[in-house]
Write an enzyme that holds these catalytic residues in place. Sequence first.
Site, PDB file in Angstrom:
ATOM      1  CG  HIS A   2      -1.920  -1.120   1.228  1.00  9.41           C
ATOM      2  ND1 HIS A   2      -1.821  -2.182   2.088  1.00  9.41           N
ATOM      3  CD2 HIS A   2      -3.001  -1.368   0.449  1.00  9.41           C
ATOM      4  CE1 HIS A   2      -2.816  -3.037   1.860  1.00  9.41           C
ATOM      5  NE2 HIS A   2      -3.541  -2.567   0.867  1.00  9.41           N
ATOM      6  CG  HIS A   3       4.619   1.657  -2.335  1.00  9.29           C
ATOM      7  ND1 HIS A   3       4.198   0.464  -2.896  1.00  9.29           N
ATOM      8  CD2 HIS A   3       5.179   2.365  -3.343  1.00  9.29           C
ATOM      9  CE1 HIS A   3       4.509   0.467  -4.187  1.00  9.29           C
ATOM     10  NE2 HIS A   3       5.099   1.600  -4.488  1.00  9.29           N
TER      11      HIS A   3
ATOM     12  CB  THR B  81       1.094  -8.052 -22.238  1.00  7.89           C
ATOM     13  OG1 THR B  81       0.148  -7.601 -21.268  1.00  7.89           O
ATOM     14  CG2 THR B  81       2.221  -8.777 -21.520  1.00  7.89           C
TER      15      THR B  81
ATOM     16  CG  ASN C 241      -3.614 -11.088 -25.640  1.00 10.64           C
ATOM     17  OD1 ASN C 241      -3.854 -10.664 -26.756  1.00 10.64           O
ATOM     18  ND2 ASN C 241      -3.391 -10.288 -24.611  1.00 10.64           N
TER      19      ASN C 241
ATOM     20  CE  LYS D 138      -4.964  -1.671 -13.096  1.00  9.41           C
ATOM     21  NZ  LYS D 138      -5.622  -2.961 -13.298  1.00  9.41           N
TER      22      LYS D 138
ATOM     23  CE  LYS E 195      -1.781 -11.606 -11.524  1.00 11.26           C
ATOM     24  NZ  LYS E 195      -1.254 -10.717 -12.583  1.00 11.26           N
TER      25      LYS E 195
END
Length: 472
Positions: free
Chosen positions: A65-66, A195, A234, A71, A107
């Site tokens: 949580h810095h 990606t 993908n 995400k 995650k």
Amino acid sequence: MADKHYNFFESVTRSFDKAAKFTQWEKGILDQIKACNAVYRMRFPIKRDDGSIEVIEAYRAQHSHHKTPCKGGIRYSELVDQDEVMALAALMTYKCAIVNVPFGGAKGGIKINPREFSAWELQKITRRYTSELVKKEFIGPGTDVPAPDYGTGEREMAWILDTYMAMHPGEVDAMGCVTGKPVAQGGVRGRKEATGLGVFYGIREVCSMPDVMEKLGLTTGIVGKRIVVQGLGNVGYHTAKFFREHGAKIVAIAEFEGAIYNEDGLNEEAVFQHRKSTKSILDFPGATNLKVTGDALELECDILIPAALENVINGDNAARVKAKIIGEAANGPLTPDADEILSKKGVLVIPDMYLNAGGVTVSYFEWLKNLSHVRYGRMEKRFTENLNKHIIGQLEELTGKTVDSREKLLIEHGPDEVDLVYSGLEQTMIEATREIMACWHANDKIPDMRTAAYVVAIDKVGTSYAELGIFP
């Protein structure tokens, strides 16, 4: 040489500890940086189409949580467990730090094989999972922002968004609660290929560095480079596509059923269509079959790109890898023991923790788009086109010459959303590559690029904690 047994999170921690020796942070701060802050493990029942009840196991890990929000993607796989989501959340923290995306790592995962569930069952699972995250405040545009991962895509993200919005009526920024959405639901153009495109930009930048290429015995640039890609999902598909379009040769493609080889090069789209019609990449016209998919990893080539599974290069096969460069498009394709072997062989491993950051970088662009409530390019596209037309008109008038019509169209073109997304991603990957290389070259005791990448990440996260005043 057989690998020592490491679980995934231990492997990440081992790489972290290896790099921490090259930083100035004290032990307490390092312990905080590498600790996983929160893990939510849940069980919930769903009614299947046949009327039976099945209990679903699912997770969401928030590593750091810095910076907030956290995400990270959500994967649907039978292999999901707490260790995996913790490890992937940790990699997300370091990945975001390296590419200067202001998120903490997270995650999520649901322990199912999505192929064994109908679309209606998957929708019920996804919506229930989202509601459980909402209850514990493990999702929100300023709290934790999921994204697609293995086994999920735009469809699942749309279900998550709809569920979140139903539970938060009137929240103006609700669309930013998840990324990887369909464009019509607030997604951003360019996300699907992000990606693979990021992998291309990162490897291309490394290949443009004369000193690095000379040390490897390779010419600069990617034109003519022989490339082996493992995985035609993908990421693998788009990585192969961008390399081929820019002059490299895809000499082999591997999937779980086997691999194919053609020294003159393969077209990934043709291979994809062949697999779609025959259910296998094998027996592709003009290519040689390799029945054992792992054999493709040991082929003669310049660049090897594992873009599928974890731990495919390990202590058993690393010594037989002949590639000069390995670009980790997948998460964790090399074990720690493989790293040691390849480093001694002089193979350059471009690490996953930054190389496959294209997805989270473009997710960041999508999140910003959702918070600003305006499409990229909408405000400036027409202005730019009109200005460029005026400039060309003035040049033609002053010189008495006419600009070629095709060149004129190219110059006049104002940026669309996808142009801006590609440009932002390209700049991000170039900057990150140069920063990691500068760190590596500044300290000749740093053994490899992965360690240098961790050093960069640790320094950025440590600085964030220090600036927050947590460690005065």
